[in-house]
Write a protein that holds these residues in place. Structure first.
Motif, PDB file in Angstrom:
ATOM      1  N   UNK A 178       0.818  -1.204   0.000  1.00 12.11           N
ATOM      2  CA  UNK A 178       0.000   0.000   0.000  1.00 12.11           C
ATOM      3  C   UNK A 178       0.848   1.249   0.000  1.00 12.11           C
ATOM      4  N   UNK A 179       0.202   2.386   0.056  1.00  8.75           N
ATOM      5  CA  UNK A 179       0.893   3.678   0.099  1.00  8.75           C
ATOM      6  C   UNK A 179       0.687   4.279   1.480  1.00  8.75           C
ATOM      7  N   UNK A 180       1.707   4.310   2.313  1.00  5.45           N
ATOM      8  CA  UNK A 180       1.536   4.853   3.664  1.00  5.45           C
ATOM      9  C   UNK A 180       1.159   6.327   3.638  1.00  5.45           C
ATOM     10  N   UNK A 181       0.334   6.719   4.587  1.00  9.20           N
ATOM     11  CA  UNK A 181      -0.019   8.132   4.700  1.00  9.20           C
ATOM     12  C   UNK A 181       1.076   8.887   5.440  1.00  9.20           C
ATOM     13  N   UNK A 182       1.883   8.152   6.208  1.00 11.56           N
ATOM     14  CA  UNK A 182       3.002   8.774   6.907  1.00 11.56           C
ATOM     15  C   UNK A 182       4.055   7.713   7.226  1.00 11.56           C
ATOM     16  N   UNK A 183       5.259   8.219   7.460  1.00  7.61           N
ATOM     17  CA  UNK A 183       6.396   7.373   7.794  1.00  7.61           C
ATOM     18  C   UNK A 183       6.903   7.814   9.168  1.00  7.61           C
ATOM     19  N   UNK A 184       6.739   6.950  10.144  1.00 11.45           N
ATOM     20  CA  UNK A 184       7.096   7.279  11.522  1.00 11.45           C
ATOM     21  C   UNK A 184       8.471   6.688  11.807  1.00 11.45           C
TER      22      UNK A 184
END
Length: 371
Positions: A285-291
């Motif tokens: 998928x396409x992450x909405x954010x990278x933590x």
């Protein structure tokens, strides 16, 4: 809810992270006190000698003396870290139900069904007067898994406690880099991405005497050698599908040996970033954010490169209210509770193990605690 204390010593060899949480081993997590205990120079030297000795250690041979000596010192250092954290938190040993003791990875060869994290769990239990769970990886590796990464189930619990419902990638940059992808339906995919801080730290230590490239200062003064970076990224690991894992020494700094110290640091930093970006191409998928968790998020040059390469959405763990330096220590407290309850520590989508796998070895403290 069980109060547990986690101890983590990563492949960056920076020190011991200790953290207390309360958890049911599933979705409920409450953070308690934590602290970091940097290694003394002599402790770091002992661990480096152990890592070197372990490179040639064959399964049918006795433990090398360098490894055995490091194990004794490491266990004592962890016992002192437990004592210091309890004192800071105003707690007694009886207030903690279990310690999750990761120990120090000196050898990781899952392709040979072999992984070694040194640390004497029985001795730590006697020294602290608290039950200890250690040896978290062996059952997974013996069953055909990679034995790493083990933190994804805790990442999932943390994300749930934060109320994250959109797809998110949690990137841990320790000695080795790894990523956990959590889909909106809660499905997990996790794997090592490549080098984290280890190569950068070793390069900085060699050229500056510092254990890390503090604030990215060395890399900031250099330029990335794109030809060298391309050669580094030609390693077959990056095209292999997950799950997959690495040893600290899976990659060598030899490719940058001819570069100046600043250019070498910049190129190795870019290598870590490019490895993460290449790894993210494997997620569905396409992450909405990278933590970002782990020590790498303290390096502003690395973080700036990562944000540029991933085109935004990169934030340190603290932006979600997490303790970015403590996540792995908290995770081994969490996994210790899961071990006590007989719950899986790893999944087919996190380590490649054939089925959800419990693990850990329990050492009971009994009635003896050494002062």
């Amino acid at each position: 809810m069980i109060r547990a204390l986690g101890l983590m010593s990563g492949t960056s060899l920076d020190g011991i992270d200790a953290a207390i949480i309360e958890t049911d081993g599933e979705g409920a997590v409450r953070a308690g006190a934590s602290l970091a205990v940097p290694y003394k120079p002599e402790e770091r030297l002992l661990l480096r000698l152990a890592l070197e000795a372990a490179k040639s250690w064959e399964p049918d041979e006795p433990m090398p003396e360098e490894v055995a000596e490091a194990e004794r010192h490491l266990t004592l250092a962890n016992a002192l870290a437990v004592r210091a954290l309890l004192a800071e938190a105003g707690l007694k040993p009886a207030d903690i139900s279990v310690i999750g003791f990761h120990g120090q990875t000196v050898l990781h060869q899952p392709e040979r069904r072999r992984t070694v994290q040194i640390g004497l769990g029985d001795v730590l239990a006697r020294l602290t007067g608290i039950d200890v769970v250690n040896d978290f990886r062996s059952a997974d590796v013996a069953a055909g898994g990679h034995g790493a990464p083990l933190v994804p189930l805790y990442h999932q619990a943390l994300a749930g406690s934060t109320g994250i419902v959109e797809p998110v990638a949690i990137i841990n940059i320790g000695g080795v880099g790894n990523v956990t992808y959590i889909s909106p339906d809660g499905a997990l995919l996790a794997f090592d991405t490549g080098p984290g801080n280890a190569l950068i730290d070793d390069w900085a230590h060699e050229h500056t005497g510092e254990p890390v490239d503090r604030d990215g200062a060395l890399a900031a003064g250099g330029d990335v050698d794109m030809d060298v970076l391309e050669r580094l990224m030609a390693h077959e690991f990056f095209d292999a599908p997950p799950p997959k894992s690495l040893d600290r020494f899976s990659f060598s700094p030899e490719a940058v040996r001819h570069l100046s110290p600043p250019d070498g640091a910049a190129t190795l930093t870019a290598f870590t970033v490019e490895a993460i970006a290449r790894g993210l191409a494997h997620i569905p998928g396409v992450p909405s954010r990278f933590v970002v968790c782990g020590g790498g998020r303290h390096n502003p040059v690395l973080m700036a490169m990562l944000s540029k390469r991933l085109q935004g959405g990169v934030l340190p763990a603290e932006d979600l209210g997490w303790r970015g330096d403590d996540v792995e220590a908290e995770a081994f407290a969490y996994l210790a509770v899961r071990s006590l309850r007989g719950l899986p520590l790893s999944l087919p989508t996190t380590t490649g193990v054939p089925e959800p796998m419990p693990g850990g070895r329990i050492h009971r403290a009994g009635s003896i605690a050494h002062d």
